[in-house]
Design an enzyme around this catalytic site. Structure first.
Site, PDB file in Angstrom:
ATOM      1  N   SER A 207       5.814  23.998 -23.107  1.00  0.00           N
ATOM      2  CA  SER A 207       5.003  25.178 -22.808  1.00  0.00           C
ATOM      3  C   SER A 207       5.852  26.231 -22.112  1.00  0.00           C
ATOM      4  O   SER A 207       6.898  25.923 -21.531  1.00  0.00           O
ATOM      5  CB  SER A 207       3.823  24.795 -21.901  1.00  0.00           C
ATOM      6  OG  SER A 207       2.952  23.910 -22.556  1.00  0.00           O
ATOM      7  N   HIS A 208       5.381  27.475 -22.171  1.00  0.00           N
ATOM      8  CA  HIS A 208       6.056  28.545 -21.442  1.00  0.00           C
ATOM      9  C   HIS A 208       5.855  28.328 -19.950  1.00  0.00           C
ATOM     10  O   HIS A 208       4.784  27.897 -19.512  1.00  0.00           O
ATOM     11  CB  HIS A 208       5.505  29.900 -21.871  1.00  0.00           C
ATOM     12  CG  HIS A 208       6.378  31.052 -21.487  1.00  0.00           C
ATOM     13  ND1 HIS A 208       6.493  31.508 -20.195  1.00  0.00           N
ATOM     14  CD2 HIS A 208       7.191  31.831 -22.239  1.00  0.00           C
ATOM     15  CE1 HIS A 208       7.329  32.525 -20.154  1.00  0.00           C
ATOM     16  NE2 HIS A 208       7.774  32.742 -21.385  1.00  0.00           N
ATOM     17  N   ALA A 209       6.887  28.623 -19.181  1.00  0.00           N
ATOM     18  CA  ALA A 209       6.810  28.353 -17.746  1.00  0.00           C
ATOM     19  C   ALA A 209       5.860  29.288 -17.011  1.00  0.00           C
ATOM     20  O   ALA A 209       5.287  28.913 -15.981  1.00  0.00           O
ATOM     21  CB  ALA A 209       8.201  28.452 -17.132  1.00  0.00           C
TER      22      ALA A 209
END
Length: 393
Positions: free
Chosen positions: A226-228
């Protein structure tokens, strides 16, 4: 049809990935690349595995369109051959162990007086000076030193890249630096020295997390696939067990996602999720809502909804999926190259160019071109036989 580097000769003292990846890009553009290997075993990357019809996967990837010349550079006779070769070369690339080239008299300052037009590119882990100069460096070690592992993986455990990202970064910066040096030489008439550090190359690619953590701020957390910092942005499992990757970039897309994908338009105005910052803070609860809806659908059904809502998405492909990717097939991006074990499928270089076709010549066997190159240098049969007797080639 001419190619941009048709008249450029590159000599490379290379092994593993970083330098070979650089020189393969030069060969793709038409450069003659003479790969100097150890007699007998050759580049040690040849023995990494046997996954490509008996050839090493790494070696197959980065060594097409090259000529293989075997030289034992510990032998004076072999160094004399290399000296002759450099007399007609434009570029010397090397990624030997730290200091090894200089010890053999192949440092830039020594070569410059004899070959003033020669471009010398050194690729190393940490560069030609500084306290880490002599430290051994492999791809995973550089990923660690550059902080890549600190932002990659899950909250519980760091994870390395699944490919040789530090080697690739160094190879690409060496490649672009050599192209720039060839252009510069057209103006000055002189060669130059290029010092490429794997650490510096990967540090450049770490620009987003570096600036996110600027001035002592907390770094982005490890968040798996996932995107941080943006949510929802990552993989989500559908009801058939397959995952779909999706990414939202703004509030308009969030509203479309709620209305057309989750089919819960009121969720768009829920205070818990009313901004990316709030969605990021409450990602566990939001993830449960998304998985509840996706669980009713197949991955294909999820993608259909996402497409209708104009939400960015992708399949989570395997290597087999990539080999059979319909977009690569439609654009004709798969070709073939020869090899010691017969034809092998190969991806064409990125960047279709209307003015020329990329060079896609065979992967060489160890020492395949040794005798031909020696004859081009004016060495006769007796001389070649003597070099073999001395085990210099």
């Amino acid at each position: 049809m001419t190619r941009p580097l048709d008249n450029v000769t590159v000599v490379s003292l290379e092994h593993a990935i970083a330098a070979p990846f650089c020189t393969r890009q030069l060969a793709d553009l038409g450069a003659r690349v003479i790969k100097v290997e150890r007699p007998g075993e050759g580049d040690f990357a040849r023995a990494y595995d046997q996954r490509a019809h008996g050839l090493s996967s790494h070696f197959t990837w980065v060594n097409r369109s090259k000529e293989s010349l075997t030289l034992d550079l510990k032998q004076p006779a072999a160094l004399a051959v290399l000296e002759d070769l450099l007399g007609g070369a434009d570029v010397l690339v090397q990624n030997l162990a730290p200091g090894a080239a200089a010890r053999m008299g192949l440092g830039y300052e020594e070569l410059r007086s004899r070959f003033p037009r020669l471009i010398v590119c050194d690729i190393s882990g940490y560069g030609n000076d500084g306290p880490y100069r002599d430290k051994k460096a492999y791809d995973l070690l550089i990923q660690s030193e550059a902080g890549y592992l600190s932002v990659t993986g899950t909250p519980q455990e760091p994870c390395k890249s699944g490919n040789s990202i530090a080697d690739i970064a160094a190879g690409m910066y060496a490649y672009s630096s050599i192209l720039a040096a060839l252009l510069q030489r057209q103006h000055t008439g002189e060669g130059c020295h290029i010092d490429v550090s794997m650490l510096e190359c990967l540090a450049e690619w770490m620009g987003f997390p570096l600036y996110y953590a600027y001035d002592g701020a907390p770094p982005p957390p490890r968040s798996g696939a996932s995107h941080a910092t943006i949510y929802p942005y990552g993989p989500f499992e559908a009801g058939d067990g397959k995952s779909v990757m999706l990414g939202l970039q703004n509030e308009r897309e969030w509203r479309a996602f709620c209305e057309h994908v989750l089919r819960r338009p009121a969720l768009a105005d829920d205070p818990l999720y009313a901004s990316n910052a709030r969605r990021n803070e409450n990602r566990a609860a939001l993830r449960a809502l998304i998985l509840e809806e996706f669980g009713k659908l197949t991955a294909a059904g999820v993608i259909e909804r996402l497409e209708r809502a104009k939400i960015a998405n992708a399949q989570v492909n395997t290597m087999a999926d990539l080999w059979a990717h319909p977009q690569l097939e439609a654009r004709g991006r798969l070709g073939q190259v020869g090899s010691p074990v017969g034809p092998i499928t190969a991806l064409l270089p990125p960047g279709r160019n209307s003015s020329f076709q990329y060079r896609m010549d065979p992967i060489p066997a160890v020492g395949e071109h040794t005798e031909a190159i020696l004859r081009q240098l004016g060495r006769g049969e007796q001389d070649i036989a003597m070099l073999r007797e001395q085990q210099a080639i």
